[in-house]
Scaffold this motif. Structure first.
Motif, PDB file in Angstrom:
ATOM      1  N   MET A   1       2.512  -6.382   3.853  1.00 40.62           N
ATOM      2  CA  MET A   1       3.931  -6.158   3.548  1.00 40.62           C
ATOM      3  C   MET A   1       4.217  -4.658   3.387  1.00 40.62           C
ATOM      4  N   TYR A   2       3.324  -3.973   2.642  1.00 36.48           N
ATOM      5  CA  TYR A   2       3.544  -2.553   2.401  1.00 36.48           C
ATOM      6  C   TYR A   2       3.501  -1.748   3.696  1.00 36.48           C
ATOM      7  N   ILE A   3       2.677  -2.166   4.662  1.00 34.73           N
ATOM      8  CA  ILE A   3       2.557  -1.428   5.914  1.00 34.73           C
ATOM      9  C   ILE A   3       3.911  -1.355   6.621  1.00 34.73           C
ATOM     10  N   ARG A   4       4.666  -2.456   6.612  1.00 38.59           N
ATOM     11  CA  ARG A   4       5.981  -2.457   7.251  1.00 38.59           C
ATOM     12  C   ARG A   4       6.967  -1.562   6.491  1.00 38.59           C
ATOM     13  N   ILE A   5       6.908  -1.632   5.166  1.00 43.53           N
ATOM     14  CA  ILE A   5       7.769  -0.777   4.345  1.00 43.53           C
ATOM     15  C   ILE A   5       7.387   0.687   4.557  1.00 43.53           C
ATOM     16  N   LYS A   6       6.091   0.938   4.638  1.00 42.16           N
ATOM     17  CA  LYS A   6       5.577   2.293   4.838  1.00 42.16           C
ATOM     18  C   LYS A   6       6.104   2.896   6.140  1.00 42.16           C
ATOM     19  N   SER A   7       6.114   2.117   7.218  1.00 43.43           N
ATOM     20  CA  SER A   7       6.598   2.601   8.508  1.00 43.43           C
ATOM     21  C   SER A   7       8.078   2.968   8.439  1.00 43.43           C
ATOM     22  N   PHE A   8       8.858   2.151   7.746  1.00 41.28           N
ATOM     23  CA  PHE A   8      10.289   2.420   7.588  1.00 41.28           C
ATOM     24  C   PHE A   8      10.511   3.700   6.777  1.00 41.28           C
ATOM     25  N   LEU A   9       9.770   3.836   5.663  1.00 38.73           N
ATOM     26  CA  LEU A   9       9.902   5.012   4.817  1.00 38.73           C
ATOM     27  C   LEU A   9       9.457   6.281   5.550  1.00 38.73           C
ATOM     28  N   ASP A  10       8.412   6.147   6.371  1.00 39.22           N
ATOM     29  CA  ASP A  10       7.916   7.288   7.143  1.00 39.22           C
ATOM     30  C   ASP A  10       9.014   7.882   8.020  1.00 39.22           C
ATOM     31  N   VAL A  11       9.674   7.026   8.777  1.00 34.58           N
ATOM     32  CA  VAL A  11      10.711   7.489   9.699  1.00 34.58           C
ATOM     33  C   VAL A  11      11.903   8.048   8.929  1.00 34.58           C
ATOM     34  N   LEU A  12      12.322   7.341   7.898  1.00 33.78           N
ATOM     35  CA  LEU A  12      13.485   7.765   7.111  1.00 33.78           C
ATOM     36  C   LEU A  12      13.243   9.124   6.452  1.00 33.78           C
ATOM     37  N   LEU A  13      12.112   9.261   5.782  1.00 33.15           N
ATOM     38  CA  LEU A  13      11.795  10.506   5.097  1.00 33.15           C
ATOM     39  C   LEU A  13      11.552  11.642   6.086  1.00 33.15           C
ATOM     40  N   SER A  14      10.938  11.327   7.226  1.00 35.00           N
ATOM     41  CA  SER A  14      10.619  12.357   8.213  1.00 35.00           C
ATOM     42  C   SER A  14      11.875  12.944   8.840  1.00 35.00           C
ATOM     43  N   ILE A  15      12.859  12.118   9.101  1.00 35.74           N
ATOM     44  CA  ILE A  15      14.131  12.618   9.653  1.00 35.74           C
ATOM     45  C   ILE A  15      14.785  13.563   8.651  1.00 35.74           C
ATOM     46  N   PHE A  16      14.757  13.172   7.388  1.00 34.32           N
ATOM     47  CA  PHE A  16      15.332  14.002   6.325  1.00 34.32           C
ATOM     48  C   PHE A  16      14.575  15.323   6.212  1.00 34.32           C
ATOM     49  N   ILE A  17      13.241  15.257   6.218  1.00 28.69           N
ATOM     50  CA  ILE A  17      12.415  16.460   6.118  1.00 28.69           C
ATOM     51  C   ILE A  17      12.626  17.365   7.327  1.00 28.69           C
ATOM     52  N   PHE A  18      12.697  16.761   8.511  1.00 27.78           N
ATOM     53  CA  PHE A  18      12.876  17.531   9.740  1.00 27.78           C
ATOM     54  C   PHE A  18      14.157  18.355   9.691  1.00 27.78           C
ATOM     55  N   ILE A  19      15.239  17.743   9.221  1.00 28.16           N
ATOM     56  CA  ILE A  19      16.514  18.458   9.116  1.00 28.16           C
ATOM     57  C   ILE A  19      16.391  19.632   8.156  1.00 28.16           C
ATOM     58  N   LEU A  20      15.677  19.421   7.048  1.00 27.21           N
ATOM     59  CA  LEU A  20      15.524  20.471   6.043  1.00 27.21           C
ATOM     60  C   LEU A  20      14.706  21.655   6.551  1.00 27.21           C
ATOM     61  N   ILE A  21      13.696  21.372   7.389  1.00 27.07           N
ATOM     62  CA  ILE A  21      12.772  22.439   7.796  1.00 27.07           C
ATOM     63  C   ILE A  21      13.116  23.076   9.150  1.00 27.07           C
ATOM     64  N   ILE A  22      14.222  22.691   9.740  1.00 30.24           N
ATOM     65  CA  ILE A  22      14.614  23.280  11.034  1.00 30.24           C
ATOM     66  C   ILE A  22      14.597  24.817  10.995  1.00 30.24           C
ATOM     67  N   PRO A  23      15.166  25.468   9.954  1.00 31.81           N
ATOM     68  CA  PRO A  23      15.116  26.949   9.915  1.00 31.81           C
ATOM     69  C   PRO A  23      13.674  27.474   9.897  1.00 31.81           C
TER      70      PRO A  23
END
Length: 212
Positions: free
Chosen positions: A1-23
């Protein structure tokens, strides 16, 4: 169960992080281009979940090999000054966030390895590929480059066997502390210092086979 939640959180957090670190990504790209020219990114095939290959992205930290140099074994001699800084601060790993967004990697998991390792692992060690490879992992906060290949693999398997949200949170927190302290990072490390599985011999064997 956690593996599926983990995959969702990975993508969500990564998009947020990517936007922050663009500069930061743009600034580092300029520094690499000025000091080393193009390409800015280092792309290499690595092994992901279930032994499936994918192309991993990193910032380039090394000059191109000179005639007679082996691309893999000459790593320590080809790191530039800018590259050494990127490695010491782990900033060279930032482009891997793209791999996480694409679903090829996770924020936390065993580090992705070359396919040559598949010829050296036994069934127990291959369990490290039961999950997606990560930008950071248990081995990276428990000794990093000071560990031998066998020790790193043992920690990777331990992570798979104890996978949980709490473990991921602890690894992320410890990763931040390790990066800030530059603990366990050795720029220009030689294969011989950590290779206790015969990877160097296998690389040289493959190289000779290609030259025939």
């Amino acid at each position: 169960m956690y593996i599926r939640i983990k995959s969702f959180l990975d993508v969500l957090l990564s998009i947020f992080i990517f936007i922050l670190i663009i500069p930061i990504l743009l600034l580092l790209s300029c520094a690499i281009f000025i000091s080393m020219g193009s390409p800015i990114f280092f792309k290499q095939e690595r092994i992901g979940k279930n032994n499936k290959p994918f192309i991993m992205y990193k910032f380039r930290t090394m000059r191109e090999p000179k005639e007679g140099e082996n691309r893999l074994l000459s790593d320590a001699d080809r790191v530039t000054k800018v590259g050494a800084f990127l490695r010491k601060t782990s900033l060279d790993e930032l482009p891997e966030i793209i791999n996480v967004i694409k679903g090829e990697m996770s924020l936390v998991g065993p580090r992705p390895l070359l396919d040559l390792h598949l010829e050296l692992f036994d069934d127990q060690q291959l369990r490290r590929h039961d999950v997606k490879p990560g930008m950071t992992g248990l081995a990276q906060v428990m000794g990093r480059q000071s560990l031998s290949f066998t020790q790193r693999t043992a920690l990777d398997v331990k992570y798979v066997e104890n996978l949980s949200l709490w473990l991921d949170i602890k690894i992320i927190v410890k990763t931040i502390l390790v990066v800030l302290g530059a603990d366990g990072i050795k720029t220009g490390q030689k294969f011989e210092e950590v290779d206790d599985v015969g990877l160097k011999d296998l690389i040289e064997k493959k190289q000779k086979e290609r030259e025939k």
